[in-house]
Scaffold this active site. Structure first.
Site, mmCIF file in Angstrom:
data_model
loop_
_atom_site.group_PDB
_atom_site.id
_atom_site.type_symbol
_atom_site.label_atom_id
_atom_site.label_comp_id
_atom_site.label_asym_id
_atom_site.label_seq_id
_atom_site.Cartn_x
_atom_site.Cartn_y
_atom_site.Cartn_z
ATOM 1 N N LYS A 85 -9.724 -7.702 4.468
ATOM 2 C CA LYS A 85 -8.720 -6.668 4.258
ATOM 3 C C LYS A 85 -8.981 -5.520 5.233
ATOM 4 O O LYS A 85 -10.134 -5.133 5.447
ATOM 5 C CB LYS A 85 -8.791 -6.170 2.809
ATOM 6 C CG LYS A 85 -7.824 -5.027 2.474
ATOM 7 C CD LYS A 85 -8.031 -4.589 1.030
ATOM 8 C CE LYS A 85 -7.145 -3.411 0.657
ATOM 9 N NZ LYS A 85 -7.364 -2.971 -0.742
ATOM 10 N N SER A 161 -3.334 -2.769 -3.310
ATOM 11 C CA SER A 161 -3.281 -2.626 -1.867
ATOM 12 C C SER A 161 -3.786 -3.855 -1.106
ATOM 13 O O SER A 161 -3.722 -3.889 0.118
ATOM 14 C CB SER A 161 -4.097 -1.399 -1.435
ATOM 15 O OG SER A 161 -5.465 -1.535 -1.813
ATOM 16 N N SER A 185 -5.985 -2.669 -7.265
ATOM 17 C CA SER A 185 -5.565 -3.169 -5.963
ATOM 18 C C SER A 185 -6.013 -4.578 -5.625
ATOM 19 O O SER A 185 -5.579 -5.133 -4.626
ATOM 20 C CB SER A 185 -6.046 -2.215 -4.863
ATOM 21 O OG SER A 185 -5.335 -1.005 -4.907
#
Length: 491
Positions: A85, A161, A185
Site C-alpha cells: 500500500k 484507505s 481502513s
C-alpha cells in the site's frame, strides 16, 4: 510462462505459490512474471499505481540464485509476489505519494520496519497500490491517481484507505497485499471487495524506524488476503518489536499460522446488529449476514448472546476527529518540508484541507482530552465485554457504498466522521480500544455484492482460530467477482 498459466495461478494463495517455488515446480521469477501479467490484464481497475517490476525481478532472481527456496528454510511465504500500500509501507528509493498531490514527487528515504520484515520473509515486492490522501477516507478515489474500481461492481467503492490492495487481491492480481487501519481502513475494503482483512491488536508490530505509533495508537498495519492462513502467516512475519518501541503486544503461545489451524475452544460471543453510532438505518441484508454467522458459530459449539457494549459515541467521534486534525497538520508539515515551501490549498483534497485548517487551531488541551477520552472509552468497552470473549458485529452497516460518499468535505472534521461512522459503525471501536478485529466475506447482497462480518477480541489468535473454523464451514475462496483477472483478460 504463458498467460493461461498466469491466470490459473490467480486462484493459488501466497502460501500455495511459495510452495510451488519450494518444491521446484516454478521459480520465484516465474511466479513474479505471472503476477505482472495479471497486473497488466487489470490496469482498468487502477489498483496498482506504481510499478516496481525490475526491482521485483532482481529480488526474485536473487532468491532463485541463492537456493534458499528449495531448502524449505525460507519460510512459508518466500517467493510469493506481494504489493505494498502506498501509505504506511515505505520502501527506500520507491515513490511514496500517500495519495497526495502535494507529495506526488516524494520518494521514501528509508524502509518501514514491517517492509523489511516482508523482504526478509522472501515476499517479492513489485508494486504499490492506490490509497486516498493520507488514508483520510474509507473510500479510494484520490484526485492524484483516480478512483480504484471495485472488481465486483464499478458503481460501488472498493473501500479505503486500503482499497487498491483489496481490489488487487479480490481480482486475483496477487494473493496478498499490505494495508493499514486507523478507523477501519483494512476491514472496510475487505468487506467491500469480499476478502479477508485483519486489524491486529495495538502494539502487535512496530512503527520503526521513525514513529512509536500512529494516531495515538489508533493505527495498525497488516494485509488483505483471500485466505485465513495467508492472513495468519503474514501476521507472523510482522509481529514483534524494534528497539525503542513505546509498548508491545504479548507474544502468542503458538504462531498465528498454527492458531489458524486449531479448533477454538467454545467462545462466549456477544452479537450486536445495531450501531454504536447514530444512524438512520442498517441494511437488513447486513443484519441477516451477521445473524446467519451467529447461527453458524452456535452449530460449531460457541455460545451466543445478544447485546451491545456501551460507549459514549459522541465522545469517541469527537476524540477521533481531534486526533485526525492534528495528524493532518503534521502531514502538512511533511509536505512543506518536501516542497520547500508552504503547500497550496489546491494541492490537497477539500476534506483534507478542512482537517489541516482545524489542526492548526486545535489546542494542546483538546488534544490531551482526546487521548484521555480514548483511554476512558477503552476501559468502559472492556468492562462491558467482561463476560464475553468475542464480539460479533457487522463490518459495514450497508453493502459496499457508492463512490462520492465517504470522501466529501462536510464543513468540519467532526461532521465528516459523523457521516463515515453512520456507514462503518463498529470498525472504529476496534481502533479506539486496541482490540484485534477481522472482517470475513461471509455474506452477499441480493445483487451479489460482498458483505463482511466482523469479529473482535483482545488478541488475534482466537480470531484466527474462529476465522479458520468459519472458512472451513462456509468457504468463500471459489467466489470470484465479475472482474476477476481471467475474465478481465478475456480468457
Amino acid at each position: 510462462m504463458d498467460s493461461p498459466s498466469a491466470f490459473e495461478l490467480a486462484r493459488t494463495d501466497a502460501i500455495g505459490q511459495a510452495a510451488l517455488a519450494a518444491n521446484g515446480e516454478l521459480t520465484a521469477l516465474e511466479l513474479l512474471d505471472a503476477a505482472i501479467i495479471r497486473v497488466e490484464a487489470t490496469r482498468g481497475l487502477n489498483a496498482v499505481i506504481t510499478d516496481l517490476f525490475e526491482r521485483g525481478r532482481a529480488q526474485a532472481a536473487a532468491l532463485d540464485a541463492s537456493g534458499v527456496l528449495r531448502t524449505g528454510q525460507a519460510g512459508p511465504l518466500a517467493g510469493a509476489p506481494f504489493l505494498l500500500k502506498d501509505l504506511g509501507a515505505a520502501l527506500a528509493g520507491a515513490p511514496e505519494a500517500m495519495g497526495s498531490r502535494a507529495l506526488r514527487d516524494h520518494v521514501a528515504t528509508e524502509s518501514a520496519w514491517t517492509v523489511d520484515r516482508y523482504l526478509e520473509a522472501g515476499l517479492v515486492v513489485f508494486g504499490k497500490t492506490n490509497t486516498p490522501e493520507w488514508g483520510n477516507h474509507c473510500t479510494t478515489e484520490p484526485l492524484l491517481s483516480g478512483a480504484t474500481v471495485n472488481p465486483w461492481s464499478s458503481t460501488v467503492t472498493p473501500g479505503g484507505s486500503s482499497g487498491g490492495s483489496a481490489a488487487a487481491v479480490a481480482a486475483g492480481v496477487v494473493p496478498a497485499a499490505s494495508g493499514g487501519d486507523g478507523t477501519g481502513s483494512i476491514r472496510v475494503p475487505a468487506s467491500c471487495c469480499g476478502v479477508v482483512g485483519l486489524k491486529p491488536r495495538r502494539g502487535r508490530s512496530s512503527f520503526a524506524p521513525d514513529s512509536g505509533h500512529g494516531l495515538e495508537g489508533l493505527v495498525n498495519g497488516h494485509a488483505l488476503t483471500r485466505t485465513v492462513r495467508d492472513c495468519a502467516a503474514l501476521l507472523d512475519v510482522i509481529a514483534g518489536t524494534a528497539p525503542g518501541d513505546p509498548y508491545s503486544a504479548a507474544v502468542p503461545e503458538v504462531s498465528f499460522l498454527e492458531a489458524a489451524t486449531r479448533t477454538p475452544s467454545a467462545q462466549r460471543i456477544l452479537i450486536a446488529t445495531s450501531s454504536p453510532f447514530p444512524t438512520d438505518r442498517i441494511d437488513p441484508e447486513v443484519v441477516s449476514a451477521v445473524e446467519a454467522t451467529g447461527r453458524l458459530l452456535e452449530t460449531l459449539g460457541h455460545h451466543l448472546e445478544p447485546g451491545t457494549p456501551s460507549i459514549d459515541a459522541d465522545a469517541v467521534a469527537e476524540a477521533i476527529a481531534v486526533l485526525h486534525t492534528v495528524s493532518n497538520a503534521e502531514l502538512h508539515e511533511l509536505a512543506r518540508q518536501h516542497l520547500g515551501r508552504a503547500p497550496r490549498e489546491d494541492e490537497f483534497e477539500a476534506s483534507t484541507w478542512v482537517m489541516i485548517r482545524e489542526g492548526f487551531t486545535t489546542t494542546g488541551i483538546a488534544y490531551a482530552e482526546a487521548i484521555s477520552t480514548i483511554h476512558a472509552q477503552t476501559r468502559r468497552f472492556a468492562a462491558a465485554m467482561a463476560g464475553h470473549d468475542v464480539l460479533l458485529v457487522p463490518t459495514l452497516l450497508t453493502g459496499p457504498p457508492p463512490y462520492g460518499l465517504l470522501n466529501q468535505p462536510r464543513g468540519t472534521t467532526r461532521a465528516f466522521f459523523d457521516v463515515e461512522f453512520a456507514t462503518t459503525g463498529w470498525t472504529a471501536l476496534a481502533n479506539v480500544t486496541g482490540w484485534a478485529a477481522i472482517s470475513l466475506p461471509l455474506g452477499q447482497t441480493r445483487d451479489g455484492l460482498p458483505i463482511g462480518v466482523q469479529l473482535m477480541a483482545p488478541d488475534e489468535s482466537v480470531l484466527l482460530s474462529l476465522a479458520g473454523q468459519l472458512e472451513h464451514a462456509a468457504p468463500w475462496a471459489a467466489r470470484t467477482p465479475p472482474r476477476w483477472v481471467a475474465a478481465a483478460a478475456g480468457t
